[in-house]
Design a protein around this motif. Structure first.
Motif, PDB file in Angstrom:
ATOM      1  N   LEU A  13      21.446  22.819  15.261  1.00  0.00           N
ATOM      2  CA  LEU A  13      22.554  22.190  15.968  1.00  0.00           C
ATOM      3  C   LEU A  13      23.380  21.308  15.033  1.00  0.00           C
ATOM      4  O   LEU A  13      24.612  21.325  15.076  1.00  0.00           O
ATOM      5  N   ARG A  16      25.462  23.506  12.815  1.00  0.00           N
ATOM      6  CA  ARG A  16      26.528  24.127  13.603  1.00  0.00           C
ATOM      7  C   ARG A  16      27.652  23.130  13.875  1.00  0.00           C
ATOM      8  O   ARG A  16      28.835  23.450  13.731  1.00  0.00           O
ATOM      9  N   ARG A  17      27.305  21.908  14.282  1.00  0.00           N
ATOM     10  CA  ARG A  17      28.313  20.882  14.537  1.00  0.00           C
ATOM     11  C   ARG A  17      29.070  20.533  13.267  1.00  0.00           C
ATOM     12  O   ARG A  17      30.298  20.409  13.271  1.00  0.00           O
ATOM     13  N   ARG A  75      29.633  22.510  21.678  1.00  0.00           N
ATOM     14  CA  ARG A  75      28.222  22.372  22.039  1.00  0.00           C
ATOM     15  C   ARG A  75      27.640  21.134  21.374  1.00  0.00           C
ATOM     16  O   ARG A  75      27.748  20.947  20.176  1.00  0.00           O
ATOM     17  N   GLY A  76      27.062  20.272  22.163  1.00  0.00           N
ATOM     18  CA  GLY A  76      26.443  19.060  21.650  1.00  0.00           C
ATOM     19  C   GLY A  76      27.367  17.853  21.616  1.00  0.00           C
ATOM     20  O   GLY A  76      26.929  16.775  21.267  1.00  0.00           O
ATOM     21  N   ARG A  80      30.669  16.786  26.571  1.00  0.00           N
ATOM     22  CA  ARG A  80      30.075  17.968  27.188  1.00  0.00           C
ATOM     23  C   ARG A  80      28.655  17.681  27.666  1.00  0.00           C
ATOM     24  O   ARG A  80      28.255  18.110  28.751  1.00  0.00           O
ATOM     25  N   GLU A  81      27.879  16.961  26.874  1.00  0.00           N
ATOM     26  CA  GLU A  81      26.501  16.642  27.256  1.00  0.00           C
ATOM     27  C   GLU A  81      26.457  15.798  28.522  1.00  0.00           C
ATOM     28  O   GLU A  81      25.587  15.988  29.368  1.00  0.00           O
TER      29      GLU A  81
END
Length: 98
Positions: A13, A16-17, A75-76, A80-81
């Motif tokens: 993660l 990716r971020r 994502r993350g 969004r979380e």
């Protein structure tokens, strides 16, 4: 509360971020340098009107949407979380009522 991540999931993660953010920073740098060149061309004889405003606005809109997708909706991201957590809680409450 989301389940805890394994060290491998955290690494994946995080990479990716970081990759998504790096992509946006590269996009922003290219935007600035290309549009500076277009502005110089526009104001030094390539046309009678300042036409460089059109690519600045169009591409700027694309850059803004790219930033929103990376920093707000990716994502993350914290936004969004929080939304996912709220939906999870709502669904759990509905399930408990049944």
């Amino acid at each position: 509360m989301p389940p805890p991540y394994t060290p491998e999931e955290i690494e994946h993660l995080a990479r990716r971020r970081a990759g998504a953010k790096m992509g946006w920073y590269i996009h922003a740098c290219v935007y600035v340098f290309v549009n500076l060149g277009l502005f110089a061309m526009s104001s030094h004889g390539f046309g009678t009107r300042p036409w460089s405003v059109f690519p600045v606005l169009g591409w700027g809109l694309g850059l803004a949407f790219h930033g929103i997708s990376v920093f707000l909706l990716g994502r993350g991201s914290a936004f969004r979380e929080r939304m996912v957590a709220r939906e999870r809680e709502r669904l759990q409450r509905e399930q408990e009522r049944r």
